[in-house]
Design a protein around this motif. Structure first.
Motif, PDB file in Angstrom:
ATOM      1  N   ALA A 295     -16.797  15.927  22.539  1.00 11.35           N
ATOM      2  CA  ALA A 295     -16.429  16.646  23.764  1.00 11.35           C
ATOM      3  C   ALA A 295     -16.872  15.869  24.997  1.00 11.35           C
ATOM      4  O   ALA A 295     -16.128  15.776  25.992  1.00 11.35           O
ATOM      5  CB  ALA A 295     -17.053  18.042  23.759  1.00 11.35           C
ATOM      6  N   LEU A 296     -18.072  15.290  24.935  1.00  8.85           N
ATOM      7  CA  LEU A 296     -18.547  14.489  26.072  1.00  8.85           C
ATOM      8  C   LEU A 296     -17.673  13.258  26.259  1.00  8.85           C
ATOM      9  O   LEU A 296     -17.323  12.891  27.395  1.00  8.85           O
ATOM     10  CB  LEU A 296     -20.004  14.074  25.846  1.00  8.85           C
ATOM     11  N   ARG A 297     -17.300  12.607  25.154  1.00 11.70           N
ATOM     12  CA  ARG A 297     -16.445  11.419  25.251  1.00 11.70           C
ATOM     13  C   ARG A 297     -15.088  11.778  25.841  1.00 11.70           C
ATOM     14  O   ARG A 297     -14.567  11.066  26.704  1.00 11.70           O
ATOM     15  CB  ARG A 297     -16.272  10.784  23.875  1.00 11.70           C
ATOM     16  N   SER A 298     -14.512  12.888  25.408  1.00 17.37           N
ATOM     17  CA  SER A 298     -13.211  13.308  25.936  1.00 17.37           C
ATOM     18  C   SER A 298     -13.288  13.591  27.434  1.00 17.37           C
ATOM     19  O   SER A 298     -12.403  13.200  28.204  1.00 17.37           O
ATOM     20  CB  SER A 298     -12.732  14.556  25.185  1.00 17.37           C
ATOM     21  N   LYS A 299     -14.368  14.228  27.838  1.00 17.07           N
ATOM     22  CA  LYS A 299     -14.547  14.525  29.260  1.00 17.07           C
ATOM     23  C   LYS A 299     -14.644  13.245  30.086  1.00 17.07           C
ATOM     24  O   LYS A 299     -14.000  13.106  31.132  1.00 17.07           O
ATOM     25  CB  LYS A 299     -15.809  15.379  29.431  1.00 17.07           C
ATOM     26  N   LEU A 300     -15.425  12.295  29.591  1.00 17.07           N
ATOM     27  CA  LEU A 300     -15.587  11.032  30.322  1.00 17.07           C
ATOM     28  C   LEU A 300     -14.282  10.234  30.339  1.00 17.07           C
ATOM     29  O   LEU A 300     -13.932   9.625  31.368  1.00 17.07           O
ATOM     30  CB  LEU A 300     -16.700  10.203  29.683  1.00 17.07           C
ATOM     31  N   GLN A 301     -13.575  10.218  29.228  1.00 15.00           N
ATOM     32  CA  GLN A 301     -12.327   9.457  29.176  1.00 15.00           C
ATOM     33  C   GLN A 301     -11.277  10.018  30.134  1.00 15.00           C
ATOM     34  O   GLN A 301     -10.546   9.266  30.778  1.00 15.00           O
ATOM     35  CB  GLN A 301     -11.791   9.440  27.748  1.00 15.00           C
ATOM     36  N   SER A 302     -11.196  11.346  30.243  1.00 13.34           N
ATOM     37  CA  SER A 302     -10.228  11.933  31.172  1.00 13.34           C
ATOM     38  C   SER A 302     -10.580  11.572  32.608  1.00 13.34           C
ATOM     39  O   SER A 302      -9.695  11.286  33.424  1.00 13.34           O
ATOM     40  CB  SER A 302     -10.185  13.455  30.995  1.00 13.34           C
ATOM     41  N   GLN A 303     -11.876  11.573  32.944  1.00 14.04           N
ATOM     42  CA  GLN A 303     -12.274  11.173  34.293  1.00 14.04           C
ATOM     43  C   GLN A 303     -11.996   9.688  34.525  1.00 14.04           C
ATOM     44  O   GLN A 303     -11.572   9.301  35.619  1.00 14.04           O
ATOM     45  CB  GLN A 303     -13.761  11.465  34.505  1.00 14.04           C
ATOM     46  N   LEU A 304     -12.224   8.885  33.494  1.00 15.27           N
ATOM     47  CA  LEU A 304     -11.985   7.449  33.639  1.00 15.27           C
ATOM     48  C   LEU A 304     -10.497   7.180  33.868  1.00 15.27           C
ATOM     49  O   LEU A 304     -10.138   6.355  34.719  1.00 15.27           O
ATOM     50  CB  LEU A 304     -12.484   6.732  32.384  1.00 15.27           C
ATOM     51  N   LEU A 305      -9.650   7.861  33.143  1.00 18.39           N
ATOM     52  CA  LEU A 305      -8.200   7.666  33.316  1.00 18.39           C
ATOM     53  C   LEU A 305      -7.744   8.096  34.700  1.00 18.39           C
ATOM     54  O   LEU A 305      -6.861   7.480  35.291  1.00 18.39           O
ATOM     55  CB  LEU A 305      -7.439   8.448  32.241  1.00 18.39           C
ATOM     56  N   SER A 306      -8.337   9.166  35.222  1.00 19.69           N
ATOM     57  CA  SER A 306      -7.940   9.618  36.562  1.00 19.69           C
ATOM     58  C   SER A 306      -8.358   8.623  37.644  1.00 19.69           C
ATOM     59  O   SER A 306      -7.755   8.573  38.718  1.00 19.69           O
ATOM     60  CB  SER A 306      -8.562  10.988  36.856  1.00 19.69           C
ATOM     61  N   LEU A 307      -9.382   7.812  37.350  1.00 20.60           N
ATOM     62  CA  LEU A 307      -9.840   6.819  38.340  1.00 20.60           C
ATOM     63  C   LEU A 307      -9.158   5.467  38.173  1.00 20.60           C
ATOM     64  O   LEU A 307      -9.181   4.656  39.111  1.00 20.60           O
ATOM     65  CB  LEU A 307     -11.358   6.624  38.223  1.00 20.60           C
ATOM     66  N   GLU A 308      -8.563   5.238  37.019  1.00 13.81           N
ATOM     67  CA  GLU A 308      -8.030   3.909  36.716  1.00 13.81           C
ATOM     68  C   GLU A 308      -7.084   3.414  37.801  1.00 13.81           C
ATOM     69  O   GLU A 308      -7.164   2.277  38.257  1.00 13.81           O
ATOM     70  CB  GLU A 308      -7.310   3.939  35.363  1.00 13.81           C
ATOM     71  N   LYS A 309      -6.148   4.298  38.212  1.00 20.87           N
ATOM     72  CA  LYS A 309      -5.104   3.868  39.148  1.00 20.87           C
ATOM     73  C   LYS A 309      -5.699   3.464  40.484  1.00 20.87           C
ATOM     74  O   LYS A 309      -5.331   2.426  41.063  1.00 20.87           O
ATOM     75  CB  LYS A 309      -4.090   5.002  39.318  1.00 20.87           C
ATOM     76  N   HIS A 730     -17.708   2.282  36.855  1.00 18.78           N
ATOM     77  CA  HIS A 730     -18.580   1.502  35.968  1.00 18.78           C
ATOM     78  C   HIS A 730     -19.571   2.413  35.237  1.00 18.78           C
ATOM     79  O   HIS A 730     -19.918   2.154  34.074  1.00 18.78           O
ATOM     80  CB  HIS A 730     -19.325   0.442  36.772  1.00 18.78           C
ATOM     81  N   ALA A 731     -20.039   3.482  35.919  1.00 20.64           N
ATOM     82  CA  ALA A 731     -20.960   4.411  35.262  1.00 20.64           C
ATOM     83  C   ALA A 731     -20.269   5.142  34.114  1.00 20.64           C
ATOM     84  O   ALA A 731     -20.885   5.380  33.062  1.00 20.64           O
ATOM     85  CB  ALA A 731     -21.509   5.408  36.282  1.00 20.64           C
ATOM     86  N   LEU A 732     -19.004   5.496  34.310  1.00 18.32           N
ATOM     87  CA  LEU A 732     -18.260   6.157  33.236  1.00 18.32           C
ATOM     88  C   LEU A 732     -18.101   5.228  32.037  1.00 18.32           C
ATOM     89  O   LEU A 732     -18.260   5.647  30.885  1.00 18.32           O
ATOM     90  CB  LEU A 732     -16.883   6.602  33.749  1.00 18.32           C
ATOM     91  N   LYS A 733     -17.797   3.963  32.310  1.00 19.91           N
ATOM     92  CA  LYS A 733     -17.662   3.013  31.207  1.00 19.91           C
ATOM     93  C   LYS A 733     -18.998   2.826  30.498  1.00 19.91           C
ATOM     94  O   LYS A 733     -19.056   2.743  29.260  1.00 19.91           O
ATOM     95  CB  LYS A 733     -17.141   1.668  31.740  1.00 19.91           C
ATOM     96  N   GLU A 734     -20.078   2.781  31.272  1.00 21.76           N
ATOM     97  CA  GLU A 734     -21.395   2.629  30.662  1.00 21.76           C
ATOM     98  C   GLU A 734     -21.739   3.849  29.807  1.00 21.76           C
ATOM     99  O   GLU A 734     -22.301   3.723  28.709  1.00 21.76           O
ATOM    100  CB  GLU A 734     -22.448   2.433  31.766  1.00 21.76           C
ATOM    101  N   ALA A 735     -21.410   5.043  30.326  1.00 24.65           N
ATOM    102  CA  ALA A 735     -21.683   6.265  29.559  1.00 24.65           C
ATOM    103  C   ALA A 735     -20.896   6.274  28.252  1.00 24.65           C
ATOM    104  O   ALA A 735     -21.413   6.678  27.203  1.00 24.65           O
ATOM    105  CB  ALA A 735     -21.348   7.496  30.405  1.00 24.65           C
ATOM    106  N   LEU A 736     -19.654   5.823  28.311  1.00 23.50           N
ATOM    107  CA  LEU A 736     -18.850   5.754  27.080  1.00 23.50           C
ATOM    108  C   LEU A 736     -19.449   4.754  26.092  1.00 23.50           C
ATOM    109  O   LEU A 736     -19.444   4.981  24.874  1.00 23.50           O
ATOM    110  CB  LEU A 736     -17.408   5.381  27.411  1.00 23.50           C
ATOM    111  N   ASN A 737     -19.973   3.638  26.625  1.00 21.53           N
ATOM    112  CA  ASN A 737     -20.627   2.667  25.735  1.00 21.53           C
ATOM    113  C   ASN A 737     -21.876   3.260  25.089  1.00 21.53           C
ATOM    114  O   ASN A 737     -22.153   3.029  23.899  1.00 21.53           O
ATOM    115  CB  ASN A 737     -20.993   1.401  26.521  1.00 21.53           C
ATOM    116  N   ILE A 738     -22.630   4.037  25.876  1.00 17.93           N
ATOM    117  CA  ILE A 738     -23.843   4.666  25.338  1.00 17.93           C
ATOM    118  C   ILE A 738     -23.481   5.656  24.235  1.00 17.93           C
ATOM    119  O   ILE A 738     -24.122   5.714  23.184  1.00 17.93           O
ATOM    120  CB  ILE A 738     -24.626   5.359  26.471  1.00 17.93           C
ATOM    121  N   ILE A 739     -22.425   6.419  24.472  1.00 19.74           N
ATOM    122  CA  ILE A 739     -21.984   7.368  23.439  1.00 19.74           C
ATOM    123  C   ILE A 739     -21.572   6.611  22.169  1.00 19.74           C
ATOM    124  O   ILE A 739     -21.868   7.032  21.049  1.00 19.74           O
ATOM    125  CB  ILE A 739     -20.831   8.236  23.976  1.00 19.74           C
ATOM    126  N   GLY A 740     -20.890   5.479  22.364  1.00 17.43           N
ATOM    127  CA  GLY A 740     -20.524   4.668  21.201  1.00 17.43           C
ATOM    128  C   GLY A 740     -21.738   4.143  20.466  1.00 17.43           C
ATOM    129  O   GLY A 740     -21.776   4.136  19.227  1.00 17.43           O
TER     130      GLY A 740
END
Length: 872
Positions: A295-309, A730-740
């Motif tokens: 659930a945390l990963r899904s939340k972070l990924q959705s935020q990351l996608l919204s920022l990508e553009k 970058h913080a979102l990517k780092e958080a996703l790496n930590i979850i991984g």
């Protein structure tokens, strides 16, 4: 503290917390709470202390825990404890914590064994703990002592159920080894709230206090009375050890030595003891953390996608790059033009659902506000007739006219046409204001570049003001054109022949009878007895009447007011009121409603007032005319009124009536023409030209007004926003790496398969004599279990036998039961002994040497019966 497994989890949780904190969010792991349940003196508090690794709970015999203790472990850099009932005091000595728990318990429950459901809240801050909640509950008892109420058993059970019913709580069902496990109240309560056994762990204490030669091997191997998550055996400190200040480390070493040296437990020593209990519970925490990761990963990924553009634009960002500035300037000016056109013309992708804006407001000005302003400029009937009579007399001069003069008609018509200038110019001003507001709304997207926004607003507003002059000149020209030539051959003009026959038709021209013109809520401001109160009603306006109802269902009608002889006047807004008010009154000075000469109607906004006034116009209710005339004109009017009163010339009256009808007919033609031409003129000269200017010339004006670098200077807020966005990315990517990393560095243990725990139900359904156990189904009918005569030594209590029980394990002993339970044991004849399978006597126990104080030597010892299915 002494829980190494928990300390290993702390860095994982801290990494997650730090990752989420860096993006301004909190990581809601909601770790499960751990509750210990068991009978009195079962060792619950000791189990809890061993898990935390600190010695801080009251200890003793009998009922010691008499109030629930909610222990919150909070990760902190410093180590101290706080109580909710004395927040200001910080405890650093855990002996003082124990004394405060005892004092607070006595303060509420007294000193004579009383209990209370009011919990004690203790927070322990430490760098060696996770954010966990542990609950120490009073022991289950059946017989009240001291100040305890008669229903003490049910009170304690209800108290325990309140805490263990939560789905995220882990239940440690603590049972001493010297008690019959089949009658464990802790396991029964856990079964009530956790029928699947997913969050219940059995804990067997006091293994070192069992009778010599007896052990709990079958139970600990989960063979005899199975639980889904099995049992863990622990050896706590005795009261003597506690009084002798034996620390937890030494106790853990002694516990380890006990399991390694005991012949029944040495083969499973690695699965016994407090460290294994800690490991099991910590693994449950790890499982919970891992279950929260998707659930945390899904939340972070959705935020990351919204920022990508947006971040894509900033990845290779250089603030001073002229190419970037040019591109951004072109895009923003183009977007500004698109937004302006959409707000004026309307679109489906940017719809304001809260209020009218842009083109909708301008449309309202064209078709509601402007017609209302035109009607307001109409002459009062008496004034108009008086002016017509003056014009006829002045044209005739000293002569007596035989015919109705054309010049009187033209003079009155021209005077009416001139009065159209004011509402027309007011309409232009209203449209300009709306255009400027629309420009401001559209430039809000340029807030990243303050200078560009300021210049854009200035240039477009200046252009609109330039168009204002040309538009007003054109409108005045239209009115002058209408005034320059009176076209009496217009197809809609009635002419002299029909003037007298239509004397009253135009004045009473209304909409279709019974046609509903408008519905809506209005507040009557002066309806109460004191004339100062107000009440809201649902109004329905038709072509003939105004009705109001209790609500929009229109079932309960309060009143219906005919529209004959009604007019509208403005009412000043009250000092303390935020409502906008207008009034309806009768021109013949009659009461409008009950004893009221006028009804004051209130709306929430001036726009609603204007809209209602326009609706009343369609119904034929006109506004009151302004009577503020100079004193000289008032005197002349009074003289004229007296003159008209005394001069009743029938020929003059006929001429006045004829010209009156002709003027009405011609002014109606002009009003119709002006109402049609005004929106067209404003659209062409102002709105369309402004759109074309924004699309084709605004960019050139911007380049000529200032250099590109100054126009595209970022605001401090925009620079901060860009930095924050890149940091967030970058913080979102780092958080996703930590979850991984956590996913790969931790292992989730699967849920054990279900076991046959029907023994819990069968045990709970037995008679009040808990020591009597059911006969195994493998006995043939009529063959009772083997019973041995009394032997010296401590008595052994029978326990249930599972179908798959191991033959190599001795029966688990239990506490001796009441004497009455075994009174009938001699009634059954002892079956013959079979030489091939002698009764197992535990080795190393000399007869008559008890390992615990003998309770009743005369009580029989019951040995597990032989299995007849294997012998027959």
């Amino acid at each position: 503290m002494g829980n190494r497994g928990m300390e290993e989890l702390i860095p994982l949780v801290n990494k997650l917390q730090d990752a989420f904190s860096s993006i301004g969010q909190s990581c809601h792991l909601d770790l499960p709470q751990i509750a210990v349940v068991g009978g009195q003196s079962a060792g619950k508090s000791s189990v809890l202390e061993n898990f935390v690794g600190r010695d801080f709970l009251p200890r003793g015999s009998g009922i010691v825990t008499r109030r629930p203790l909610i222990l919150q472990l909070i990760f902190s850099k410093t180590e101290h404890a706080e109580f909710l009932h004395c927040k200001s005091k910080k405890f650093t000595d855990f002996d003082e914590v124990r004394q405060e728990i005892e004092a607070e318990t006595d303060r509420v429950t007294g000193t004579n064994k009383g209990i209370s459901p009011v919990p004690i809240n203790l927070r322990v801050y430490s760098p060696h703990v996770l954010n966990l909640t542990l609950i120490d509950l009073p022991g289950i008892t059946k017989v009240p002592v001291g100040d305890q109420p008669p229903d003490i058993e049910y009170q304690i059970k209800d108290m325990i159920l309140q805490f263990i019913s939560r789905e995220s709580s882990l239940i440690l069902a603590v049972t001493p080894a010297n008690m019959d496990l089949a009658n464990s109240d802790a396991l029964k309560l856990a079964k009530e709230v956790d029928p699947q056994g997913l969050r219940t762990i059995g804990v067997i204490t006091k293994l070192d206090l069992m009778d010599e030669g007896t052990d709990a091997r079958d139970v600990l191997e989960n063979k005899l009375l199975p639980l889904r998550r099995g049992y863990i055996g622990v050896v706590n400190r005795s009261q003597k050890d506690i009084e002798g200040k034996k620390d937890i480390r030494a106790a853990l070493a002694a516990e380890r030595k006990f399991f390694l040296s005991h012949p029944a437990y040495r083969h499973m020593a690695d699965r016994m003891g407090t460290p294994h209990l800690q490991k099991t519970l910590n693994q449950q925490l790890t499982n919970h953390i891992r279950e929260s990761l998707p659930a945390l990963r899904s939340k972070l990924q959705s935020q990351l996608l919204s920022l990508e553009k947006e971040v894509e634009e900033y990845k290779n960002f250089r603030p001073d790059d002229p190419t970037r500035k040019t591109k951004a300037l072109l895009q923003m000016v183009q977007q500004f033009g698109v937004d302006f056109e959409k707000r004026i013309e309307g679109s489906g992708d940017q719809v304001d659902t809260l209020e009218l804006s842009g083109g909708a407001r301008i449309n309202r000005i064209f078709h509601e506000r402007f017609p209302f302003e035109l009607v307001k400029m109409e002459f009062d009937e008496k004034d108009l007739r008086r002016e017509i009579s003056y014009a006829i007399k002045n044209i005739h001069g000293v002569r007596t006219g035989l015919f109705t003069p054309d010049l009187a008609f033209e003079a009155i018509v021209k005077k009416q046409v001139v009065k159209l200038k004011e509402p027309c110019l007011k309409c232009v001003d209203l449209v300009i204001q709306e255009l400027i507001n629309t420009v401001r709304q559209c430039t809000s997207k340029l807030s990243s570049y303050p200078r560009l926004r300021e210049e854009t607003e200035r240039i477009v507003t200046t252009y609109i003001r330039e168009r204002e002059g040309r538009t007003k000149d054109q409108i005045l020209l239209l009115i002058d054109i209408e005034q320059s030539y009176i076209n009496t051959n217009h197809e809609d003009f009635i002419g002299f022949a029909n003037a007298q026959q239509r004397s009253t038709q135009l004045n009473k021209k209304r909409a279709i009878p019974n046609q509903v013109i408008r519905r809506g809520w209005l507040t009557i401001n002066n309806i109460s007895l004191m004339k100062g109160g107000s009440k809201e009603y649902w109004f329905v306006l038709t072509a003939e009447s105004l009705s109001w109802y209790k609500d929009e269902e229109e079932k309960e009608k309060k009143y219906m007011l005919p529209l004959d002889n009604l007019k509208i006047r403005d009412v000043e807004k009250g000092f303390m009121s935020n409502k906008h008010v207008f009034a309806i009154f009768n021109t013949e000075q009659r009461n409008v409603y009950k004893d009221l000469r006028q009804i004051e109607l209130a709306c929430d906004s001036q726009e609603d007032v204007d809209s209602w006034k326009a609706s009343f116009l369609r119904a034929g209710v006109y506004p009151e005319k302004d009577q503020h005339l100079p004193s000289r004109l008032q005197a002349e009017n009074e003289d004229g009124a007296q003159e008209n009163t005394f001069s009743m010339d029938p020929q003059l009256e006929r001429q006045v009536e004829t010209i009156r009808n002709l003027v009405d007919s011609y002014v109606a033609i002009i009003n119709k023409s002006i109402r049609d031409l005004m929106p067209k003129t404003i659209m062409h000269l102002m709105i369309n030209n402004t759109k074309a200017f924004i699309h084709h010339e605004l960019l050139a004006y911007l380049y000529s007004s200032a250099d590109q670098s100054s126009l595209m200077e970022e605001s401090a807020d925009q620079a901060q926003r860009r930095d924050d966005m890149l940091r967030m990315y970058h913080a979102l990517k780092e958080a996703l790496n930590i979850i991984g990393d956590i996913s790969t560095s931790t292992v989730s243990t699967p849920v054990p398969p279900p076991v046959d725990d029907t023994w819990l139900q069968s045990a709970s359904s037995h008679s009040p004599t808990p020591q009597r156990r059911p006969v195994s189904s493998i006995h043939p009918p009529g063959r009772p279990p083997a019973v041995r005569g009394p032997t010296p030594g401590p008595p052994l209590i029978p326990v249930p036998v599972g179908a798959a029980a191991s033959f190599s394990a001795p029966p688990i002993p239990s506490r001796p039961g009441p004497q009455s339970v075994f009174a009938n044991s001699d009634l059954f004849p002892a079956p013959p002994q079979i030489p091939s399978r002698p009764v197992r006597i535990p080795p190393g126990i000399p007869p008559g040497v008890p390992r615990r104080p003998p309770a009743a030597p005369s009580r029989p010892t019951i040995i597990r019966p032989a299995e007849p299915s294997l012998l027959d």
